[in-house]
Design an enzyme around this catalytic site. Structure first.
Site, mmCIF file in Angstrom:
data_model
loop_
_atom_site.group_PDB
_atom_site.id
_atom_site.type_symbol
_atom_site.label_atom_id
_atom_site.label_comp_id
_atom_site.label_asym_id
_atom_site.label_seq_id
_atom_site.Cartn_x
_atom_site.Cartn_y
_atom_site.Cartn_z
ATOM 1 N N ASP A 299 3.946 -2.344 0.995
ATOM 2 C CA ASP A 299 4.362 -1.863 -0.326
ATOM 3 C C ASP A 299 5.625 -1.008 -0.246
ATOM 4 O OD1 ASP A 299 3.121 0.204 1.014
ATOM 5 O OD2 ASP A 299 1.504 0.466 -0.432
ATOM 6 N N ASN B 206 -9.054 7.156 -3.675
ATOM 7 C CA ASN B 206 -9.750 6.440 -4.755
ATOM 8 C C ASN B 206 -10.067 4.991 -4.349
ATOM 9 O OD1 ASN B 206 -7.253 5.257 -4.780
ATOM 10 N ND2 ASN B 206 -6.749 5.776 -6.896
#
Ligand code: GLP
Length: 244
Positions: free
Chosen positions: A67, A136
């Site tokens: 990414d 998360n």
């Protein structure tokens, strides 16, 4: 899924480097998927040491990063390009032509995302993908949501990720709100996956991932439970909820 628990971050990093070294020695032209974040830094340091002191050879290795922040210049100190050169590439003998990191400023976003996945396919797919995990459950920048994308795509970062990553920036306002990321489909196509997690702040998500035995798009890492060849290396702190 193989779970390895090491005493501390240093041992975790050495273990991860052992696995990567073994793969490179088995296949010198390895297609290696790489992650950013603080988790793999120790592994990269250990790989650099092995390159410098023991001649670990990266000459034929090809890398694909997961990414990049969107809209950030390549040479920005917080870009993942900068991170990868600083923490690994400029210290090893990798061929610059074999380095692939998503472009955070593509002219045509859709075409670019498609071409990133095609480039991976052309190389025969990723042999070994290194992953960190967000607090998360995010993997790369695939954030918890009611749906997850398969291919490389542009995504909004969640408040939790922006907050977590603000530690690298001068202020939280400077953290980009969007990123370009490989999708869960691209990641799941890797032949082998190596997920690393260390520290107390990862204990909750690791406990949830390994104890719940539930797959949910609200915990993107849980899709890895469906992959046939995943190794997870934890330190004692990140393993604490799992071992309770
Ligand atoms: C970042 C990256 C992820 C990384 C994760 C955890 O946002 N996009 O690839 O795995 O967050 O980062 P860290 O290793 O710093 O905890």
């Amino acid at each position: 899924m193989k779970i390895i628990i090491e005493k501390n971050y240093s041992d975790l990093s050495k273990k991860a480097a052992d696995i990567i070294e073994k793969e490179i020695k088995n296949k010198p032209n390895l297609i290696l998927g790489l992650a950013t974040g603080s988790t793999p830094v120790g592994t990269y340091k250990e790989l650099i040491r092995r390159h410098k002191e023991e001649g670990l050879d990266f000459a034929k290795v090809t890398t694909f990063n997961l990414d990049e922040y969107l809209g950030i210049p390549h040479d920005h100190i917080n870009s993942y390009h900068y991170f990868m050169y600083d923490n690994l590439f400029k210290h090893i003998n990798i061929d610059e032509d074999n380095i692939n990191i998503p472009n955070g400023n593509p002219e045509n976003v859709e075409e670019y995302c498609k071409s990133y996945d095609e480039d991976i396919e052309k190389q025969g797919g990723i042999d070994l993908q290194i992953l960190g995990i967000g607090e998360n459950g995010h993997i790369a920048f695939n954030e918890p949501d009611d749906k997850l994308y398969l291919g490389t795509h542009i995504t909004d970062l969640t408040e939790s990720t922006i907050r977590a990553n603000a530690r690298f920036f001068d202020s939280i306002e400077e953290v980009p709100k969007k990123a370009i990321t490989m999708g869960l489909g691209s990641i799941m196509k890797a032949k082998k996956i190596l997920l690393l997690a260390n520290g107390k702040n990862k204990a909750n998500i690791i406990g949830k991932l390994l104890k719940d035995e539930v797959v949910s798009t609200y915990n993107p890492a849980s899709l890895l439970l469906l992959h046939p060849d995943v190794t997870i290396i934890l330190d004692e702190e990140s393993a604490s909820e799992y071992l309770k």
